[in-house]
Design an enzyme around this catalytic site. Structure first.
Site, PDB file in Angstrom:
ATOM      1  CB  VAL A 118      -7.357   5.424   8.457  1.00  0.00           C
ATOM      2  CG1 VAL A 118      -8.211   6.447   7.732  1.00  0.00           C
ATOM      3  CG2 VAL A 118      -5.900   5.874   8.523  1.00  0.00           C
ATOM      4  CE1 TYR A 146       2.200  10.293   0.632  1.00  0.00           C
ATOM      5  CE2 TYR A 146       3.303  10.543  -1.485  1.00  0.00           C
ATOM      6  CZ  TYR A 146       2.186  10.705  -0.690  1.00  0.00           C
ATOM      7  OH  TYR A 146       1.061  11.285  -1.215  1.00  0.00           O
ATOM      8  CE  LYS A 198      -0.370   8.102  -0.892  1.00  0.00           C
ATOM      9  NZ  LYS A 198      -1.794   7.982  -0.491  1.00  0.00           N
TER      10      LYS A 198
END
Length: 305
Positions: free
Chosen positions: A76, A164, A168
């Site tokens: 990505v 993380y 997020k």
């Protein structure tokens, strides 16, 4: 039975679609007529390795069911190449589900810069690069549906997941601004916080819980948000095990020290009032937030008394 929502003529990119939730997203959209770019680097849950097998298998499943799909094996971080695959094979792009993700869990004291940087690059930079490349095509067409994938760890925090959680929550902020910028061009952007069984969650959840948290219980919401009939924009949803809920910001009435000098002692004195959620407010936009804060303030922004 309600009329089936279909995606005939729409081109969709699903990142991280070789396994778990991304795979189910891709299969559902493909079964409903979308032409799907199945993106998956084929690495492990920690971001290592590369393989074409996972994406190829999902493409084969979609085609076997009568749908159209093509595999893409790029990271990505090379989001432009993923979007180019959609343009080369299907001539456009209508839907992006940014689903790809990895874990590098560690307590903050033990976290390395590599742990931090890799999570940022896959989750945030990756979603940026895919979306940023697709964005002008959607705006020019006057149509687009984008779904970001956040997590309860980002919303609430979770031990051992500072990296993380950062990534997020960053996706929520990105989505909220893109929702504002894309609205006039019918490019709508929403965020889901799924709880679903995956290669990531299977390492920390018992089998019985994984059965209750099938990805098939999450994908319908993402698919609905990607449908042309959905006008939802700039929203955040928690979803899992059949549960669906929309989240919003809540703010106390607070206390305003209008026209008075104050220090930490006055803050302490008013602390209970500052934190009292009785009669809470629910600002939806930055404008609503600013106007309520500045109401009554003698400034160019307030109404002044």
């Amino acid at each position: 039975m309600t009329n089936e929502l279909r995606y005939d003529g729409r081109v969709a990119i699903v990142t991280g679609a070789g396994n778990g939730l991304g795979r189910v997203h891709a299969l559902l959209l493909g079964a409903r007529g979308a032409k799907v770019v199945v993106n998956d680097l084929g690495g492990d849950v920690h971001g290592g390795g590369k393989s074409s097998a996972a994406a190829d298998q999902v493409v084969a499943e979609i085609i076997a069911a009568g749908g159209e799909a093509v595999a893409n094996y790029d990271s990505v971080e090379d989001g432009d190449k993923i979007v180019q695959t959609a343009l080369d094979h299907f001539g456009g792009i209508d839907i992006v589900i940014n689903n790809a993700g990895i874990l590098r869990d560690s307590s903050f004291a033990k976290m390395t810069e590599d742990d931090w940087d890799l999570i940022y690059r896959v989750h945030v930079l990756g979603a940026f690069r895919v979306t940023h490349t697709a964005w002008p095509h959607m705006r020019n067409k006057g149509y687009g549906r984008i779904v970001m994938t956040t997590s309860a760890a980002g919303i609430y925090g979770n031990f051992g997941q500072a990296n993380y959680s950062m990534a997020k929550m960053g996706l929520i902020g990105m989505a909220n601004t893109l929702a504002v910028e894309g609205a006039s061009k019918n490019v709508l952007v929403n965020t889901i916080a799924p709880l679903a069984g995956s290669r990531i969650s299977e390492t920390v959840m018992p089998p019985q819980m994984l059965e209750a948290l099938k990805p098939e219980y999450v994908a319908p919401l993402a698919a609905y948000l990607c449908h042309e009939s959905s006008k939802e924009n700039g929203s955040l949803f928690e979803v899992g095990a059949g549960f669906h809920a929309k989240l919003r910001w809540e703010r106390t009435q607070g206390h305003h020290f209008q026209g008075k000098a104050f220090g930490p002692e006055e803050i302490a004195e008013k602390w209970a009032e500052i934190g009292d959620f009785n009669d809470a407010t629910y600002p939806k936009t930055i404008g609503e937030s600013l106007m309520s804060i500045l109401q009554g303030v003698n400034s160019p922004f307030g109404q002044g008394n």
